[in-house]
Design a protein around this motif. Structure first.
Motif, PDB file in Angstrom:
ATOM      1  N   PRO A 177       0.800  -1.237   0.000  1.00  0.00           N
ATOM      2  CA  PRO A 177       0.000   0.000   0.000  1.00  0.00           C
ATOM      3  C   PRO A 177       0.825   1.276   0.000  1.00  0.00           C
ATOM      4  O   PRO A 177       0.297   2.359  -0.273  1.00  0.00           O
ATOM      5  CB  PRO A 177      -0.817  -0.117   1.297  1.00  0.00           C
ATOM      6  N   TYR A 178       2.115   1.174   0.304  1.00  0.00           N
ATOM      7  CA  TYR A 178       2.942   2.366   0.457  1.00  0.00           C
ATOM      8  C   TYR A 178       3.808   2.648  -0.779  1.00  0.00           C
ATOM      9  O   TYR A 178       4.566   3.614  -0.788  1.00  0.00           O
ATOM     10  CB  TYR A 178       3.859   2.222   1.678  1.00  0.00           C
ATOM     11  N   ILE A 179       3.704   1.802  -1.803  1.00  0.00           N
ATOM     12  CA  ILE A 179       4.593   1.923  -2.951  1.00  0.00           C
ATOM     13  C   ILE A 179       3.790   2.021  -4.245  1.00  0.00           C
ATOM     14  O   ILE A 179       2.805   1.320  -4.433  1.00  0.00           O
ATOM     15  CB  ILE A 179       5.533   0.704  -3.061  1.00  0.00           C
ATOM     16  N   ILE A 180       4.233   2.888  -5.123  1.00  0.00           N
ATOM     17  CA  ILE A 180       3.714   2.936  -6.493  1.00  0.00           C
ATOM     18  C   ILE A 180       4.901   2.738  -7.418  1.00  0.00           C
ATOM     19  O   ILE A 180       5.870   3.484  -7.367  1.00  0.00           O
ATOM     20  CB  ILE A 180       3.030   4.277  -6.797  1.00  0.00           C
ATOM     21  N   SER A 181       4.834   1.705  -8.248  1.00  0.00           N
ATOM     22  CA  SER A 181       5.918   1.463  -9.194  1.00  0.00           C
ATOM     23  C   SER A 181       5.349   1.518 -10.600  1.00  0.00           C
ATOM     24  O   SER A 181       4.605   0.642 -11.027  1.00  0.00           O
ATOM     25  CB  SER A 181       6.567   0.093  -8.947  1.00  0.00           C
ATOM     26  N   LEU A 182       5.691   2.566 -11.305  1.00  0.00           N
ATOM     27  CA  LEU A 182       5.135   2.817 -12.628  1.00  0.00           C
ATOM     28  C   LEU A 182       5.428   1.656 -13.579  1.00  0.00           C
ATOM     29  O   LEU A 182       6.576   1.245 -13.749  1.00  0.00           O
ATOM     30  CB  LEU A 182       5.729   4.106 -13.194  1.00  0.00           C
ATOM     31  N   GLY A 183       4.372   1.113 -14.202  1.00  0.00           N
ATOM     32  CA  GLY A 183       4.522   0.053 -15.184  1.00  0.00           C
ATOM     33  C   GLY A 183       4.568  -1.347 -14.601  1.00  0.00           C
ATOM     34  O   GLY A 183       4.508  -2.334 -15.339  1.00  0.00           O
ATOM     35  N   ASP A 184       4.666  -1.457 -13.284  1.00  0.00           N
ATOM     36  CA  ASP A 184       4.784  -2.767 -12.636  1.00  0.00           C
ATOM     37  C   ASP A 184       3.413  -3.224 -12.159  1.00  0.00           C
ATOM     38  O   ASP A 184       3.058  -3.042 -11.005  1.00  0.00           O
ATOM     39  CB  ASP A 184       5.775  -2.660 -11.477  1.00  0.00           C
ATOM     40  N   GLY A 185       2.679  -3.848 -13.049  1.00  0.00           N
ATOM     41  CA  GLY A 185       1.306  -4.225 -12.745  1.00  0.00           C
ATOM     42  C   GLY A 185       1.175  -5.337 -11.735  1.00  0.00           C
ATOM     43  O   GLY A 185       0.238  -5.349 -10.939  1.00  0.00           O
ATOM     44  N   ASN A 186       2.093  -6.297 -11.742  1.00  0.00           N
ATOM     45  CA  ASN A 186       1.957  -7.441 -10.836  1.00  0.00           C
ATOM     46  C   ASN A 186       2.748  -7.286  -9.538  1.00  0.00           C
ATOM     47  O   ASN A 186       2.780  -8.199  -8.717  1.00  0.00           O
ATOM     48  CB  ASN A 186       2.366  -8.746 -11.542  1.00  0.00           C
ATOM     49  N   GLY A 187       3.412  -6.163  -9.347  1.00  0.00           N
ATOM     50  CA  GLY A 187       4.054  -5.871  -8.077  1.00  0.00           C
ATOM     51  C   GLY A 187       5.306  -6.653  -7.763  1.00  0.00           C
ATOM     52  O   GLY A 187       5.679  -6.788  -6.602  1.00  0.00           O
ATOM     53  N   ASP A 188       5.986  -7.170  -8.799  1.00  0.00           N
ATOM     54  CA  ASP A 188       7.217  -7.919  -8.527  1.00  0.00           C
ATOM     55  C   ASP A 188       8.466  -7.071  -8.739  1.00  0.00           C
ATOM     56  O   ASP A 188       9.583  -7.560  -8.638  1.00  0.00           O
ATOM     57  CB  ASP A 188       7.299  -9.176  -9.390  1.00  0.00           C
ATOM     58  N   ASP A 210      -0.519  -7.503 -19.243  1.00  0.00           N
ATOM     59  CA  ASP A 210      -1.545  -7.145 -18.274  1.00  0.00           C
ATOM     60  C   ASP A 210      -2.264  -5.875 -18.694  1.00  0.00           C
ATOM     61  O   ASP A 210      -3.489  -5.764 -18.570  1.00  0.00           O
ATOM     62  CB  ASP A 210      -0.898  -6.962 -16.899  1.00  0.00           C
ATOM     63  N   VAL A 211      -1.499  -4.901 -19.187  1.00  0.00           N
ATOM     64  CA  VAL A 211      -2.100  -3.648 -19.653  1.00  0.00           C
ATOM     65  C   VAL A 211      -3.052  -3.916 -20.821  1.00  0.00           C
ATOM     66  O   VAL A 211      -4.184  -3.416 -20.861  1.00  0.00           O
ATOM     67  CB  VAL A 211      -1.013  -2.645 -20.081  1.00  0.00           C
ATOM     68  N   LEU A 212      -2.606  -4.721 -21.782  1.00  0.00           N
ATOM     69  CA  LEU A 212      -3.451  -5.030 -22.947  1.00  0.00           C
ATOM     70  C   LEU A 212      -4.714  -5.773 -22.526  1.00  0.00           C
ATOM     71  O   LEU A 212      -5.801  -5.534 -23.074  1.00  0.00           O
ATOM     72  CB  LEU A 212      -2.661  -5.866 -23.948  1.00  0.00           C
ATOM     73  N   SER A 213      -4.573  -6.671 -21.566  1.00  0.00           N
ATOM     74  CA  SER A 213      -5.729  -7.416 -21.087  1.00  0.00           C
ATOM     75  C   SER A 213      -6.753  -6.490 -20.442  1.00  0.00           C
ATOM     76  O   SER A 213      -7.959  -6.591 -20.709  1.00  0.00           O
ATOM     77  CB  SER A 213      -5.268  -8.479 -20.082  1.00  0.00           C
ATOM     78  N   LYS A 214      -6.269  -5.577 -19.599  1.00  0.00           N
ATOM     79  CA  LYS A 214      -7.173  -4.628 -18.945  1.00  0.00           C
ATOM     80  C   LYS A 214      -7.802  -3.672 -19.958  1.00  0.00           C
ATOM     81  O   LYS A 214      -8.977  -3.309 -19.850  1.00  0.00           O
ATOM     82  CB  LYS A 214      -6.410  -3.831 -17.888  1.00  0.00           C
ATOM     83  N   TYR A 215      -7.017  -3.284 -20.954  1.00  0.00           N
ATOM     84  CA  TYR A 215      -7.521  -2.388 -22.000  1.00  0.00           C
ATOM     85  C   TYR A 215      -8.624  -3.074 -22.795  1.00  0.00           C
ATOM     86  O   TYR A 215      -9.685  -2.481 -23.067  1.00  0.00           O
ATOM     87  CB  TYR A 215      -6.373  -1.982 -22.914  1.00  0.00           C
ATOM     88  N   THR A 216      -8.412  -4.341 -23.174  1.00  0.00           N
ATOM     89  CA  THR A 216      -9.414  -5.104 -23.924  1.00  0.00           C
ATOM     90  C   THR A 216     -10.684  -5.287 -23.098  1.00  0.00           C
ATOM     91  O   THR A 216     -11.805  -5.160 -23.609  1.00  0.00           O
ATOM     92  CB  THR A 216      -8.851  -6.484 -24.311  1.00  0.00           C
ATOM     93  N   GLN A 217     -10.497  -5.570 -21.811  1.00  0.00           N
ATOM     94  CA  GLN A 217     -11.645  -5.739 -20.927  1.00  0.00           C
ATOM     95  C   GLN A 217     -12.469  -4.460 -20.844  1.00  0.00           C
ATOM     96  O   GLN A 217     -13.709  -4.491 -20.874  1.00  0.00           O
ATOM     97  CB  GLN A 217     -11.168  -6.143 -19.530  1.00  0.00           C
ATOM     98  N   ALA A 218     -11.785  -3.345 -20.782  1.00  0.00           N
ATOM     99  CA  ALA A 218     -12.491  -2.068 -20.714  1.00  0.00           C
ATOM    100  C   ALA A 218     -13.240  -1.772 -22.002  1.00  0.00           C
ATOM    101  O   ALA A 218     -14.341  -1.198 -21.981  1.00  0.00           O
ATOM    102  CB  ALA A 218     -11.493  -0.946 -20.425  1.00  0.00           C
ATOM    103  N   GLN A 219     -12.645  -2.162 -23.139  1.00  0.00           N
ATOM    104  CA  GLN A 219     -13.290  -1.918 -24.418  1.00  0.00           C
ATOM    105  C   GLN A 219     -14.538  -2.770 -24.615  1.00  0.00           C
ATOM    106  O   GLN A 219     -15.493  -2.356 -25.259  1.00  0.00           O
ATOM    107  CB  GLN A 219     -12.295  -2.194 -25.552  1.00  0.00           C
TER     108      GLN A 219
END
Length: 372
Positions: free
Chosen positions: A291-302, A312-321
């Motif tokens: 909860p205390y970290i934001i890492s740009l581009g790191d969707g899965n938090g590793d 992951d970005v493409l999957s979320k984008y397709t889901q939104a569309q």
């Protein structure tokens, strides 16, 4: 060793009996002994003494020369360039740290000698220009007049007891925030963008209370925030390195848990030389740090930006569309919206893939800097 040193300060040298007040900050010029207390109590009054920082020019030059010689010796080996760079960097920092510790020890010894304080009756930081000891009235006045001494803080460790239930936990969190992050008039010691939280009974032995400091924009903010927090309590960083997830240590311990600040920076990987995943780091400190970290581009938090994040970005984008919603929280959108246009799209995925190719071929800049 540190525990033994501090124990000696408390028992043999400082003879503390019941110190529960919060330290009061005074400058060397403004500090005036309290004439209302007895001579006996004056002689057991304890101080943080801060002196002018040492000149590191010669240390830096020597460390650089030794590192250069070491690097030259590695050219005949079969190690690749990146391995050599890492080894030389580690060697330089190790050499420099040892020389710094020796220099601080020598300077502290000089000051104690001039004040007439036995070294065994004082705690001297190996990493910063500071000393903790008790002074008589005469020694105190002499310290105030010494040009090398810049500040003298009255020293009394806080007495924070372990929380026993939810109400006590909330009270203790507020007590820690007040004691360590706020001035006497209740104002934050740090800039407005710096955020705080408290995690109780964490660490591997469940005996550490973490003062979580987060929301910093870059690692350059860490030393500034540390300096701001030092105005009320003194913290040291044994590694001398500043990075997202760095822990600081207090020179005092409460009767209950140790208080340890841990500082997180947005968009920077955890760790300095050996980055670890959020999960691994959380296991080390005993609480969830995500909860205390934001890492740009790191969707899965590793903390590894690669093709999986782009996918992951493409999957979320397709889901939104297709459904009208990607089901993302504000924090998740902030992580994946790498181009900063407020939306998740194929452009973000393309930018992540481009950055992944850059780092795979030796690039070391952060994603934020790369996109600039």
């Amino acid at each position: 060793m540190k525990k033994r040193l501090f124990s000696a300060v408390l028992t043999a040298a400082l003879t503390l009996s019941a110190l529960t007040a919060v330290p009061t900050y005074v400058t060397a010029e403004e500090a005036v002994p309290d004439s209302s207390v007895s001579a006996e109590s004056e002689q057991t009054k304890n101080y943080w003494i801060f002196y002018k920082n040492i000149d590191t020019t010669e240390i830096d030059n020597v460390a650089s020369q030794k590192a250069h010689d070491y690097e030259y010796s590695l050219y005949d080996t079969e190690k690749d360039a990146r391995t050599i760079e890492r080894l030389v960097t580690d060697y330089y920092q190790s050499m420099r740290l040892e020389m710094l510790k020796e220099a601080f020890a020598e300077k502290s010894a000089e000051i104690l000698s001039e004040l007439g304080v036995e070294p065994s009756a004082a705690w001297c930081s190996r990493f910063t220009p500071s000393i903790v000891c008790s002074l008589t009235d005469e020694q105190y006045k002499k310290a105030v007049d010494m040009d090398i001494i810049t500040e003298i803080n009255l020293y009394s460790p806080p007495d924070l007891q372990p929380a026993t239930d939810i109400a006590d936990a909330l009270e203790k969190k507020e007590e820690i925030l007040n004691a360590y992050t706020r001035s006497t008039d209740g104002k934050s010691l740090c800039d407005d963008y710096v955020k705080f939280d408290v995690v109780l009974n964490a660490g591997k032995d469940n005996r550490t209370d973490y003062l979580v400091v987060y929301g910093l924009k870059s690692k350059d903010d860490i030393s500034k925030v540390k300096s701001q927090l030092d105005r009320k309590h003194f913290w040291e960083n044994p590694t001398m390195e500043l990075y997202s997830g760095v822990s600081l240590y207090d020179i005092a311990k409460s009767q209950g848990n140790r208080i340890t600040p841990v500082i997180f920076v947005e968009d920077e990987a955890l760790g300095w030389a050996f980055p670890v995943s959020v999960k691994e780091y959380s296991e080390q400190v005993g609480f969830d740090v995500s909860p205390y970290i934001i890492s740009l581009g790191d969707g899965n938090g590793d903390f590894r930006i690669n093709a999986a994040d782009a996918s992951d970005v493409l999957s979320k984008y397709t889901q939104a569309q297709t459904t009208g919603s990607a089901g993302l929280s504000t924090a998740e959108i902030k992580k994946l919206d790498v181009d900063g246009d407020g939306t998740i799209s194929a452009l973000d995925a393309s930018a992540i893939l481009s950055y992944y190719a850059y780092t795979a071929t030796g690039g070391t800049a952060s994603l934020k800097d790369y996109l600039k």
